[in-house]
Design an enzyme around this catalytic site. Structure first.
Site, mmCIF file in Angstrom:
data_model
loop_
_atom_site.group_PDB
_atom_site.id
_atom_site.type_symbol
_atom_site.label_atom_id
_atom_site.label_comp_id
_atom_site.label_asym_id
_atom_site.label_seq_id
_atom_site.Cartn_x
_atom_site.Cartn_y
_atom_site.Cartn_z
ATOM 1 N N SER A 102 3.830 -28.309 -24.734
ATOM 2 C CA SER A 102 5.001 -27.861 -23.987
ATOM 3 C C SER A 102 5.550 -28.811 -22.938
ATOM 4 C CB SER A 102 4.697 -26.516 -23.313
ATOM 5 O OG SER A 102 4.618 -25.494 -24.276
ATOM 6 N N SER A 140 7.737 -25.505 -24.316
ATOM 7 C CA SER A 140 8.361 -24.462 -23.541
ATOM 8 C C SER A 140 8.835 -24.905 -22.163
ATOM 9 C CB SER A 140 7.376 -23.294 -23.369
ATOM 10 O OG SER A 140 6.248 -23.683 -22.605
ATOM 11 N N LYS A 147 8.329 -25.492 -13.107
ATOM 12 C CA LYS A 147 8.466 -24.539 -14.215
ATOM 13 C C LYS A 147 8.181 -23.121 -13.736
ATOM 14 C CE LYS A 147 6.788 -23.880 -18.992
ATOM 15 N NZ LYS A 147 5.851 -24.416 -20.011
#
Length: 461
Positions: A172, A148, A73
């Site tokens: 997330s 996210s 990420k």
């Protein structure tokens, strides 16, 4: 080569000389090129990843994660690549150091091939990003992939890599895992030595008291393998049997306001678990949802505005937080930052000293009073919404949808429980429904052992 091979299968084949890391990496890079349309990846480090893979093939000791192609990420530092936090302003600024959690994976032979797209500043539930482009759902094109850790989930669900690294503050990792039909694991915040179970150095902070890296994969066994490398603990074995395991079913909050399709699918899971001998205990955690909001909102709001500037300074960024904040393009994130600025030190201190300890005490009482090993409920009360539900971003209903989507995942993040979302159910329309298990603080291996056996019960890898 089959894109759905597991991390366990890939690394074993490379360690045993049955497969070259260079060939594995070339295949993964090709899949990434073929899946560009979903916008799951922000940087594809083809040259660096291939060089590392070829170098690994020349070594004798290749490590337990030998040649594993890894997607990380884009709020986690990898030296030589930008860490943009999903923003445009930081997109051209490589960072000098690699986050500790990634260093541990690299030391075991994993190779970072790409950074993953994400909701801007890791501050949303959809994956819609006005600055860097939306991450698209790999197999439900009209629906959002969740956030996210949107790109991390999409890359795994699309078959680019078998496992990706995300972060989880409120939901997330587990939310996009639920939406994309994946396993999503959030570890305990601390181990039994009061150290971070997964180190946070080199991860851009939202709420340092809640943030942790997390894992997304198709296979629970892959989660166990990678967890053992990061945590330094033993790899969790399957639980011999689910019979006699006591799981709390907290109807209040966690089983309320469910979409009918989610509720139907989740109830069928409970029925199958009961048939396997699981003891389901109907008991509630008093005011869990309310206490989570009272604690979690001030914690995340105050800590983000306090700690993100320091993160930028520490990494040597040429861009300060005021310039970064002015560059944010996603309307929902702009609104969140404006709202966060209204949280003062008094509200933050009250969250730390009153609301968080109170919620932690409620959880401990719940586990002990009812002699529970864990808790079970739908990870997300809704199936993945269609994209127009979030448009126009920042509309009056947007915050209500945000709160509803994270409602079930959030409370455990305040007190640091280990959590795993398992793809055990689908709606009648075939849309994935994640089922979340949470165990008590520090019981990560027990949770993973139960998840291995439960996943197998439902015919998953």
């Amino acid at each position: 080569m089959n894109a759905r091979r597991t991390a366990y299968q890939i690394t074993r084949a490379i360690r045993q000389g049955q497969r070259r890391a260079g060939d594995e990496m070339r295949a993964a890079l090709l899949r990434a090129q073929q899946q560009q349309a979903i916008n799951s990846l922000t940087w594809l480090d083809e040259t660096g990843a291939l060089a590392q893979a070829d170098a690994l093939d020349a070594r004798q000791d290749r490590g337990v994660l030998a040649g594993l192609p890894l997607v990380v990420k884009d709020n986690i530092d990898v030296a030589g690549l930008p860490t943009s936090l999903g923003t445009a302003r930081l997109a051209s600024e490589p960072v000098p150091q690699t986050a500790q959690v990634i260093q541990r994976l690299q030391a075991a032979g994993a190779i970072v091939m790409a950074k993953a797209g994400m909701h801007e500043l890791a501050s949303g539930t959809s994956g819609l990003n006005a600055a860097r482009g939306d991450v698209l759902h790999p197999f439900l094109p009209e629906h959002v992939p969740g956030g996210s850790s949107s790109g991390s989930a999409a890359a795994v669900a699309a078959g680019i890599v078998p496992l990706a690294i995300g972060t989880d503050t409120g939901a997330s990792v587990r939310l996009p895992a639920s939406f994309c039909g994946l396993v999503g694991f959030r570890p305990s915040l601390f181990n039994n030595r009061s150290e971070r179970r997964y180190p946070t150095a080199g991860i851009a902070p939202i709420s340092i008291s809640r943030d942790t890296a997390g894992l997304l994969a198709h296979s629970v066994r892959d989660i166990c393998l990678v967890d053992s490398v990061i945590s330094g603990e033993a790899e969790a074995p399957p639980r011999p049997s689910l019979a006699g395991m006591r799981l709390g079913v907290p109807r209040q909050h966690f089983w309320q306001h469910l979409d009918p399709a989610v509720e139907t699918a989740a109830k069928q899971v409970l029925q199958q678990l009961a048939a396997a001998g699981v003891i389901l205990v109907e008991a509630d955690i008093e005011q869990a949802g309310k206490l989570a909001v009272n604690a979690g909102y001030p914690l995340a709001s105050y800590e983000m505005l306090r700690d993100l500037p320091e993160y930028l300074r520490r990494r040597g960024s040429q861009i300060d937080f005021s310039a970064l904040r002015a560059s944010i393009r996603s309307p929902d994130v702009i609104a969140l930052l404006d709202d966060a600025a209204t949280v003062d030190k008094q509200a933050y201190d009250q969250a730390c000293r009153h609301w968080k300890p109170l919620l932690a005490a409620r959880y401990q009482d719940y586990f002990h009073r009812h002699c529970l090993e864990g808790i079970i409920f739908p990870s997300v009360p809704l199936p993945p919404p269609k994209t127009p539900a979030f448009q126009p971003p920042g509309a009056p209903h947007a915050n209500d949808l945000f709160r509803r989507l994270i409602a079930n995942c959030e409370p455990a993040t305040i007190v640091g429980l280990p959590c795993i979302s398992l793809p055990l159910a689908r709606t009648a329309a075939g849309i994935p429904v994640g089922i979340e298990l949470q165990f008590n603080v520090g019981q990560d291996l027990a949770l993973l052992s139960a998840a291995l056996t439960m996943h197998a019960l439902f015919g998953r890898a």
